[in-house]
Design a protein around this motif. Structure first.
Motif, mmCIF file in Angstrom:
data_model
loop_
_atom_site.group_PDB
_atom_site.id
_atom_site.type_symbol
_atom_site.label_atom_id
_atom_site.label_comp_id
_atom_site.label_asym_id
_atom_site.label_seq_id
_atom_site.Cartn_x
_atom_site.Cartn_y
_atom_site.Cartn_z
ATOM 1 N N GLN A 182 5.077 -4.481 -9.615
ATOM 2 C CA GLN A 182 5.643 -4.674 -8.270
ATOM 3 C C GLN A 182 7.121 -5.033 -8.336
ATOM 4 O O GLN A 182 7.899 -4.662 -7.460
ATOM 5 C CB GLN A 182 4.878 -5.764 -7.516
ATOM 6 N N GLU A 183 7.522 -5.740 -9.380
ATOM 7 C CA GLU A 183 8.925 -6.106 -9.542
ATOM 8 C C GLU A 183 9.775 -4.890 -9.931
ATOM 9 O O GLU A 183 10.949 -4.804 -9.581
ATOM 10 C CB GLU A 183 9.047 -7.186 -10.625
ATOM 11 N N VAL A 184 9.179 -3.941 -10.639
ATOM 12 C CA VAL A 184 9.895 -2.734 -11.067
ATOM 13 C C VAL A 184 10.163 -1.793 -9.891
ATOM 14 O O VAL A 184 11.240 -1.200 -9.789
ATOM 15 C CB VAL A 184 9.092 -1.987 -12.160
ATOM 16 N N LEU A 185 9.209 -1.632 -9.005
ATOM 17 C CA LEU A 185 9.273 -0.600 -7.967
ATOM 18 C C LEU A 185 10.519 -0.645 -7.072
ATOM 19 O O LEU A 185 11.067 0.415 -6.768
ATOM 20 C CB LEU A 185 7.998 -0.605 -7.136
ATOM 21 N N PRO A 186 11.023 -1.788 -6.644
ATOM 22 C CA PRO A 186 12.209 -1.765 -5.775
ATOM 23 C C PRO A 186 13.543 -1.631 -6.514
ATOM 24 O O PRO A 186 14.590 -1.545 -5.885
ATOM 25 C CB PRO A 186 12.143 -3.099 -5.035
ATOM 26 N N LEU A 187 13.530 -1.584 -7.841
ATOM 27 C CA LEU A 187 14.779 -1.476 -8.598
ATOM 28 C C LEU A 187 15.468 -0.140 -8.323
ATOM 29 O O LEU A 187 14.819 0.843 -7.970
ATOM 30 C CB LEU A 187 14.496 -1.606 -10.104
ATOM 31 N N ASP A 188 16.778 -0.107 -8.498
ATOM 32 C CA ASP A 188 17.545 1.125 -8.314
ATOM 33 C C ASP A 188 17.301 2.123 -9.442
ATOM 34 O O ASP A 188 17.651 3.284 -9.334
ATOM 35 C CB ASP A 188 19.043 0.812 -8.251
ATOM 36 N N TRP A 189 16.755 1.669 -10.535
ATOM 37 C CA TRP A 189 16.459 2.509 -11.696
ATOM 38 C C TRP A 189 14.979 2.374 -12.037
ATOM 39 O O TRP A 189 14.308 1.478 -11.545
ATOM 40 C CB TRP A 189 17.324 2.093 -12.892
ATOM 41 N N ARG A 190 14.469 3.263 -12.839
ATOM 42 C CA ARG A 190 13.072 3.207 -13.264
ATOM 43 C C ARG A 190 13.012 3.263 -14.789
ATOM 44 O O ARG A 190 13.721 4.066 -15.406
ATOM 45 C CB ARG A 190 12.271 4.411 -12.745
#
Length: 85
Positions: free
Chosen positions: A28-36
């Motif tokens: 869940q913390e990864v999903l809103p990041l500008d990068w993947r």
């Protein structure tokens, strides 16, 4: 570093060294990041199918219940990525 958003630059792999229940929060913390990241790796004993499905839906490869060190050795790779003798 308090969270993934505090990383100074994007990373290729997120390695989860937490329990299975906590893996969902990391995804869940990864999903809103500008990068993947290219891969989310859950360590030995860590499986979270709903979290894996969320990550996969975003095009992130997911590996569960495996250790990168063990897999690295199993593949016979040295530190530079070349095959070992």
């Amino acid at each position: 570093m308090a969270s993934l958003k505090d990383l100074p630059e994007p990373v290729d792999m997120i390695d989860i060294f937490r329990n299975s229940a906590a893996a969902g929060g990391v995804v869940q913390e990864v999903l809103p990041l500008d990068w993947r990241p290219l891969v989310i790796w859950m360590q030995l004993g860590v499986r979270n199918e709903p979290a894996a499905a969320l990550a996969k839906a975003q095009g992130i490869e997911v590996i569960m219940n495996r250790c990168p060190k063990i897999e690295y050795s199993r593949l016979g790779l040295d530190r530079t990525g070349a095959e070992a003798d």
